[in-house]
Design an enzyme around this catalytic site. Structure first.
Site, PDB file in Angstrom:
ATOM      1  N   PHE A 173       0.865  -1.188   0.000  1.00 44.52           N
ATOM      2  CA  PHE A 173       0.000   0.000   0.000  1.00 44.52           C
ATOM      3  C   PHE A 173       0.891   1.224   0.000  1.00 44.52           C
ATOM      4  O   PHE A 173       1.706   1.402   0.880  1.00 44.52           O
ATOM      5  CB  PHE A 173      -0.937   0.051   1.215  1.00 44.52           C
ATOM      6  CG  PHE A 173      -1.784   1.296   1.216  1.00 44.52           C
ATOM      7  CD1 PHE A 173      -2.876   1.405   0.363  1.00 44.52           C
ATOM      8  CD2 PHE A 173      -1.466   2.387   2.014  1.00 44.52           C
ATOM      9  CE1 PHE A 173      -3.636   2.572   0.314  1.00 44.52           C
ATOM     10  CE2 PHE A 173      -2.220   3.563   1.966  1.00 44.52           C
ATOM     11  CZ  PHE A 173      -3.316   3.644   1.121  1.00 44.52           C
ATOM     12  N   ASP A 259       9.805   2.122   1.189  1.00 45.12           N
ATOM     13  CA  ASP A 259       8.718   3.048   1.499  1.00 45.12           C
ATOM     14  C   ASP A 259       8.611   3.107   3.021  1.00 45.12           C
ATOM     15  O   ASP A 259       7.980   2.257   3.653  1.00 45.12           O
ATOM     16  CB  ASP A 259       7.418   2.542   0.862  1.00 45.12           C
ATOM     17  CG  ASP A 259       6.232   3.442   1.194  1.00 45.12           C
ATOM     18  OD1 ASP A 259       6.394   4.339   2.048  1.00 45.12           O
ATOM     19  OD2 ASP A 259       5.153   3.238   0.624  1.00 45.12           O
ATOM     20  N   LYS A 288       4.217  11.263   6.067  1.00 47.01           N
ATOM     21  CA  LYS A 288       3.287  11.269   7.213  1.00 47.01           C
ATOM     22  C   LYS A 288       3.661  12.325   8.254  1.00 47.01           C
ATOM     23  O   LYS A 288       3.416  13.484   8.036  1.00 47.01           O
ATOM     24  CB  LYS A 288       3.200   9.875   7.827  1.00 47.01           C
ATOM     25  CG  LYS A 288       2.383   8.914   6.946  1.00 47.01           C
ATOM     26  CD  LYS A 288       1.727   7.844   7.767  1.00 47.01           C
ATOM     27  CE  LYS A 288       1.076   6.782   6.896  1.00 47.01           C
ATOM     28  NZ  LYS A 288      -0.355   6.976   6.713  1.00 47.01           N
TER      29      LYS A 288
HETATM   30  C1  LIG Z   1       3.556   2.845   3.519  1.00 45.92           C
HETATM   31  C2  LIG Z   1       2.747   3.988   2.968  1.00 45.92           C
HETATM   32  N1  LIG Z   1       3.167   4.601   1.854  1.00 45.92           N
HETATM   33  C3  LIG Z   1       2.482   5.630   1.326  1.00 45.92           C
HETATM   34  C4  LIG Z   1       1.314   6.075   1.893  1.00 45.92           C
HETATM   35  C5  LIG Z   1       0.547   7.196   1.266  1.00 45.92           C
HETATM   36  O1  LIG Z   1       0.666   8.360   2.014  1.00 45.92           O
HETATM   37  P1  LIG Z   1      -0.323   9.584   1.736  1.00 45.92           P
HETATM   38  O2  LIG Z   1      -1.676   9.159   2.194  1.00 45.92           O
HETATM   39  O3  LIG Z   1       0.263  10.702   2.536  1.00 45.92           O
HETATM   40  O4  LIG Z   1      -0.283   9.842   0.284  1.00 45.92           O
HETATM   41  C6  LIG Z   1       0.846   5.454   3.057  1.00 45.92           C
HETATM   42  C7  LIG Z   1      -0.388   5.906   3.704  1.00 45.92           C
HETATM   43  O5  LIG Z   1      -0.905   5.335   4.615  1.00 45.92           O
HETATM   44  C8  LIG Z   1       1.580   4.371   3.607  1.00 45.92           C
HETATM   45  O6  LIG Z   1       1.173   3.736   4.710  1.00 45.92           O
END
Ligand SMILES: Cc1ncc(COP(=O)(O)O)c(C=O)c1O
Length: 438
Positions: A173, A259, A288
């Site tokens: 995700f 990520d 975040k």
């Molecule tokens: C591991 C990971 N990457 C990317 C994102 C996407 O972040 P954003 O909602 O700030 O675009 C999230 C969101 O929960 C995430 O958990």
């Protein structure tokens, strides 16, 4: 791409269970102009239904606590989807916000400003990379990393035009853009949004043989993954998985993109989750809570050998590198060190899991897993849905949300203290004890 299952059933189940939960609350200590029920109704009427929030209408936050429209106090064990590492309204961040907002808050990088260069140096030295590319949301960080990887694939690895592949693990995700949902294996996220983006491949998570097979393809420019999969249910890979990912990516001349949007900044008890195995990805994406959750600030970090593929005009963002976000990010990173939030996350996370393992019966809660203050418990479906459990937790004074697979996540602020941890544990234990077979 592997075949993906239909998710209509899954979604409608969640929708049904989300209805009819708007409970009238006591008006004692009410802080908001309207009642929770009125706010929920208004949102339903005017907002797209792209979320089904737990029915708590929050009107104030301080530290690890929030209060609803009627003045009821909760422990926030979601913290804005693992964003509020420094808690709600941290006083140092509030004053940084006020000060920078009344000095210079936005210029765009059409010009230089006197904050971004300071931030760029600070964040690079803090994480030990040569360069930063500033963005805003986590998914933009992911998009940026994919673009960098593809360009590196063509210009450095010499992959033939338009043939570059980025491999992802199943259950990934990384947000909601077209690219992100094109790699998703969760039908709720991708169904009826096609056609999807090309150039992505999938392998099972935590499966090194499958990864090695995939990386043998000379068109693969990168492997992008979460060191612990958050949305998939806080899935912690085997020990040494990350070290082996590093080894394989190096061996097959493939960039490793971690990520760390959710796992980074101390969430798992290390600055980056990759630090647990003392390995370094070629690109790390952070986001975040980078600016304390006050403004969306994300970043891609890489060394010059990778980041140098980015040339003027090839990538950008109106808000990326804005002085307000940069100032907040520097202060947040300072607080993480000053208040020893990484150490706190490691210590309290260990206590949290140990206590839960002792207190919760296995028949109701088949597993408890996580690292640092990124944890989850599974609810045996015979005792109801994770959604219903979260609503009961809310009634008992603790807020969080489910993730995939009847799993409930707990990602409280990293400023949590022992007493608040015990209160949280008591609420979770009480709520599990109240579960009855359905
Ligand atoms: C591991 C990971 N990457 C990317 C994102 C996407 O972040 P954003 O909602 O700030 O675009 C999230 C969101 O929960 C995430 O958990």
């Amino acid at each position: 791409m592997l075949m993906r299952k239909t998710g209509q059933e899954l979604l409608s189940k969640v929708v049904q269970s989300g209805q009819g939960l708007v409970a009238a609350r006591s008006f004692f200590g009410r802080k908001s102009k309207h009642s929770s029920a009125q706010y929920i109704e208004k949102e339903k009427c005017y907002s797209a239904h792209n979320y089904i929030p737990i029915p708590a209408v929050l009107s104030r936050g301080e530290g690890v606590h929030v209060w609803d429209a009627e003045g009821k106090k909760y422990l926030d064990f979601l913290a804005g989807f693992a964003t509020l590492n420094t808690g709600h309204c941290h006083p140092k961040l509030v004053s940084t916000l006020k000060e920078q907002a009344s000095t210079l808050h936005h210029t765009a990088r059409a010009f230089h400003n006197d904050v971004f260069p300071e931030y760029a140096e600070y964040v690079c030295k803090y994480f030990g990379y040569d360069k930063v590319l500033p963005m805003n949301t986590g998914v933009e960080g992911g998009e940026t990393a994919v673009k960098i990887a593809r360009r590196w694939g063509y210009t450095v690895k010499k992959i033939c035009e338009n043939k570059a592949l980025v491999v992802f693990p199943e259950g990934n995700f990384w947000g909601r853009t077209m690219s992100a949902i094109s790699t998703s294996t969760n039908p709720v996220m991708y169904e009826n949004f096609g056609p999807f983006m090309e150039g992505f491949g999938l392998v099972p998570y935590n499966d090194l043989c499958a990864l090695e097979e995939a990386l043998k393809n000379p068109n693969v420019c990168a492997f992008m993954m979460e060191p612990i999969q958050g949305e998939a249910g806080v899935v912690v890979p085997n020990e040494r998985y990350l070290s082996e990912v590093r080894r394989l990516c190096t061996m097959y001349n493939v960039l490793w993109i971690a990520d760390e949007v959710q796992t980074g900044l101390g969430r798992t008890g290390a600055l980056l989750a990759c630090d647990h195995e003392c390995v370094r990805p070629d690109m790390a994406i952070i986001g975040k809570g980078l600016a304390g959750g006050f403004t969306p600030v994300s970043a891609v970090l890489a060394n010059d050998n990778v980041m140098s593929v980015i040339t003027p005009g090839s990538h950008g963002s109106t808000f990326g590198g804005n002085p307000l976000g940069c100032k907040l990010a520097m202060k947040t990173l300072e607080i993480i060190k000053e208040e020893k939030l990484i150490e706190n996350s490691a210590i309290l996370g260990e206590k949290f899991r140990t206590e839960l393992i002792c207190r919760l019966p296995k028949d109701k809660v088949p597993f408890i897993r996580g690292k640092g203050l990124m944890n989850a418990i599974a609810i045996n479906p015979e005792y109801g849905t994770a959604w219903d459990f979260c609503v009961k937790l809310k009634d008992n004074g603790l807020l969080t949300k489910p993730c995939d697979g009847n799993v409930v996540r707990f990602t409280p602020p990293l400023i949590l203290n022992d007493q608040q941890l015990s209160q949280g544990l008591d609420i979770i234990e009480k709520t599990v004890n109240e579960l009855k077979k359905c």
